[in-house]
Design a protein around this motif. Structure first.
Motif, PDB file in Angstrom:
ATOM      1  N   THR A   1      -4.311   4.238  -8.013  1.00  0.00           N
ATOM      2  CA  THR A   1      -2.921   4.637  -7.771  1.00  0.00           C
ATOM      3  C   THR A   1      -2.552   5.658  -8.848  1.00  0.00           C
ATOM      4  OG1 THR A   1      -1.859   3.032  -9.235  1.00  0.00           O
ATOM      5  CG2 THR A   1      -2.445   2.265  -7.011  1.00  0.00           C
ATOM      6  N   LYS A   2      -1.325   6.154  -8.781  1.00  0.00           N
ATOM      7  CA  LYS A   2      -0.903   7.125  -9.798  1.00  0.00           C
ATOM      8  C   LYS A   2      -0.670   6.455 -11.149  1.00  0.00           C
ATOM      9  CE  LYS A   2       1.468   9.443  -6.272  1.00  0.00           C
ATOM     10  NZ  LYS A   2       2.804   9.426  -5.700  1.00  0.00           N
ATOM     11  N   THR A   3      -0.593   5.126 -11.143  1.00  0.00           N
ATOM     12  CA  THR A   3      -0.374   4.393 -12.391  1.00  0.00           C
ATOM     13  C   THR A   3      -1.723   4.051 -13.023  1.00  0.00           C
ATOM     14  OG1 THR A   3       1.608   3.414 -11.401  1.00  0.00           O
ATOM     15  CG2 THR A   3       0.732   2.325 -13.367  1.00  0.00           C
ATOM     16  N   PRO A   4      -1.994   4.532 -14.240  1.00  0.00           N
ATOM     17  CA  PRO A   4      -3.288   4.235 -14.861  1.00  0.00           C
ATOM     18  C   PRO A   4      -3.513   2.720 -14.985  1.00  0.00           C
ATOM     19  CG  PRO A   4      -2.092   5.892 -16.145  1.00  0.00           C
ATOM     20  CD  PRO A   4      -1.139   5.380 -15.100  1.00  0.00           C
ATOM     21  N   GLY A   5      -4.710   2.282 -14.629  1.00  0.00           N
ATOM     22  CA  GLY A   5      -5.031   0.855 -14.735  1.00  0.00           C
ATOM     23  C   GLY A   5      -4.619   0.035 -13.532  1.00  0.00           C
ATOM     24  N   LEU A   6      -3.941   0.668 -12.566  1.00  0.00           N
ATOM     25  CA  LEU A   6      -3.469  -0.054 -11.384  1.00  0.00           C
ATOM     26  C   LEU A   6      -4.206   0.421 -10.138  1.00  0.00           C
ATOM     27  CD1 LEU A   6      -1.462  -2.090 -10.196  1.00  0.00           C
ATOM     28  CD2 LEU A   6       0.236  -0.274 -10.075  1.00  0.00           C
TER      29      LEU A   6
ATOM     30  N   PRO B   1       9.853   2.674  -3.711  1.00  0.00           N
ATOM     31  CA  PRO B   1       8.755   2.814  -2.741  1.00  0.00           C
ATOM     32  C   PRO B   1       8.792   4.124  -1.955  1.00  0.00           C
ATOM     33  CG  PRO B   1       9.747   0.635  -2.584  1.00  0.00           C
ATOM     34  CD  PRO B   1      10.609   1.439  -3.503  1.00  0.00           C
ATOM     35  N   SER B   2       9.968   4.681  -1.725  1.00  0.00           N
ATOM     36  CA  SER B   2      10.003   5.927  -0.962  1.00  0.00           C
ATOM     37  C   SER B   2       9.510   7.103  -1.801  1.00  0.00           C
ATOM     38  CB  SER B   2      11.396   6.188  -0.386  1.00  0.00           C
ATOM     39  OG  SER B   2      12.344   6.164  -1.404  1.00  0.00           O
ATOM     40  N   TYR B   3       9.360   6.885  -3.118  1.00  0.00           N
ATOM     41  CA  TYR B   3       8.725   7.889  -3.978  1.00  0.00           C
ATOM     42  C   TYR B   3       7.270   7.514  -4.272  1.00  0.00           C
ATOM     43  CZ  TYR B   3      13.431   9.653  -4.474  1.00  0.00           C
ATOM     44  OH  TYR B   3      14.667  10.164  -4.197  1.00  0.00           O
ATOM     45  N   SER B   4       6.789   6.449  -3.598  1.00  0.00           N
ATOM     46  CA  SER B   4       5.383   6.020  -3.701  1.00  0.00           C
ATOM     47  C   SER B   4       4.954   5.596  -5.093  1.00  0.00           C
ATOM     48  CB  SER B   4       4.435   7.137  -3.227  1.00  0.00           C
ATOM     49  OG  SER B   4       4.844   7.628  -1.981  1.00  0.00           O
TER      50      SER B   4
ATOM     51  N   SER C   1       0.840  -1.203   0.000  1.00  0.00           N
ATOM     52  CA  SER C   1       0.000   0.000   0.000  1.00  0.00           C
ATOM     53  C   SER C   1       0.876   1.254   0.000  1.00  0.00           C
ATOM     54  CB  SER C   1      -0.902   0.009   1.237  1.00  0.00           C
ATOM     55  OG  SER C   1      -1.518  -1.248   1.433  1.00  0.00           O
ATOM     56  N   THR C   2       1.871   1.267   0.872  1.00  0.00           N
ATOM     57  CA  THR C   2       2.786   2.412   0.947  1.00  0.00           C
ATOM     58  C   THR C   2       3.512   2.597  -0.383  1.00  0.00           C
ATOM     59  OG1 THR C   2       3.138   1.871   3.273  1.00  0.00           O
ATOM     60  CG2 THR C   2       4.688   3.423   2.269  1.00  0.00           C
ATOM     61  N   GLY C   3       4.034   1.517  -0.909  1.00  0.00           N
ATOM     62  CA  GLY C   3       4.804   1.581  -2.155  1.00  0.00           C
ATOM     63  C   GLY C   3       3.972   2.040  -3.336  1.00  0.00           C
ATOM     64  N   LEU C   4       2.654   1.852  -3.239  1.00  0.00           N
ATOM     65  CA  LEU C   4       1.765   2.300  -4.318  1.00  0.00           C
ATOM     66  C   LEU C   4       1.165   3.669  -4.020  1.00  0.00           C
ATOM     67  CD1 LEU C   4       0.063  -1.108  -5.170  1.00  0.00           C
ATOM     68  CD2 LEU C   4       1.517   0.255  -6.695  1.00  0.00           C
ATOM     69  N   GLY C   5       1.675   4.304  -2.976  1.00  0.00           N
ATOM     70  CA  GLY C   5       1.302   5.696  -2.737  1.00  0.00           C
ATOM     71  C   GLY C   5       0.055   5.916  -1.901  1.00  0.00           C
TER      72      GLY C   5
END
Ligand code: ADP
Ligand code: MG
Length: 269
Positions: free
Chosen positions: A85-90, A234-237, A54-58
């Motif tokens: 998430t910030k990634t479209p489709g994810l 992950p630290s950039y989410s 969850s953290t790694g995906l922002g």
């Protein structure tokens, strides 16, 4: 299921290995992101109380209102649990530390091993049109992991290229066999992926040789190299594909995604 192009619903893959730190979460995040880069719609379900996926995906801790805990133990609307998430489709259903008590609370439920399966296979899931659901498991063979194995079509195992890697694997395979005999006879092995691989390191090569000799085609051709970009992302989410798409880690996860999508899961365990 009115759309004839997706007659079987999403393919559900549990990322499991009872050892911690072998690359489960890194694989859940980055395999999922790589799949979306090749046009798939993917839901990551975080069932580790540590909530690293969850953290790694922002998804910040304050943004985890509805979580996998609610999914398992409350009667909630899927829409409220599935976050973008910030990634479209994810998409992601996040986890919080509440889940660590869920492991105990689950025991009081008659359907304790089937709660995740029932939650993910409810008809309301259809409208999200996911191609894949990727479940990030905790580092244990507890009831949460059993829920994942019961819910899943297949299990994908990250194997860290280090000593004793294969010994832990036999325990996981016994659990897979138990689940197959009791609750999910259709459970397959999606594949085994070597992680944190260093071709210059004798030990990495030795683990690879052993794995290929003992497990044959179950071991993916793609190896995930040790790559600092994977641990920084992950630290950039964001997944590594957003953080540094040309890194060796990003390229390896794209190759793995293609291999997973090409291969049919296998029965052997
Ligand atoms: P698990 O979920 O199995 O506990 P993680 O995916 O969290 O394992 O990985 C453990 C640690 O190793 C994390 O700090 C992660 O960033 C790092 N890591 C995982 N895979 C790689 C890799 N291929 N290269 C470099 N670091 C990695
Ligand atoms: Mg993890």
């Amino acid at each position: 299921m009115s759309d004839p192009s997706r007659p079987h619903g999403p393919r559900i893959i549990a990322i499991a290995n009872q050892k911690g730190g072998v690359g489960k979460t890194t694989t859940a995040i980055n395999l999922s992101a790589a799949m979306t880069a090749i046009g798939q719609r993917v839901l990551v379900v975080d069932i580790d109380p540590q909530g690293n996926a969850s953290t790694g995906l922002g998804v910040g801790k304050e943004d985890r209102q509805t979580t996998t805990y609610d999914l398992l133990l409350e009667d909630i609307d899927l829409q409220s649990a599935i976050g973008e998430t910030k990634t479209p489709g994810l998409y992601v259903i996040p986890a919080t530390t509440d889940l660590s008590s869920a492991d105990i609370e689950l025991y009081s439920s008659e359907k304790r091993s089937f709660l995740l399966r029932d939650a993910l296979r409810q008809p309301a899931m259809d409208k999200f049109e996911f191609d894949f659901i990727i479940i990030d498991c905790p580092p244990s063979l507890n009831l949460l992991t059993v829920n994942a194995l019961v819910a899943a079509d297949s299990v994908l195992v990250p194997l860290q290229s280090e000593f004793f890697a294969l010994e832990g694997l036999s325990q996981l395979m016994l659990t897979v066999r138990d689940v197959r005999e009791s609750a999910n006879s259709a459970l397959r092995i999606e594949g085994i992926v070597l992680t944190m691989y260093d071709a210059r390191n004798n030990l990495s090569r030795q683990v690879e040789d052993d794995a290929r000799e003992n497990l044959g085609d179950l071991v993916y051709k793609t190896r995930i190299p040790r790559n600092v970009r994977l641990s920084e992302a992950p630290s950039y989410s964001v997944p590594v594909l957003s953080y540094d798409p040309t890194s060796s880690g990003a390229r390896a996860y794209v190759e793995l995604a293609k291999e997973v999508m090409r291969n049919a899961p296998q029965l052997a365990a």
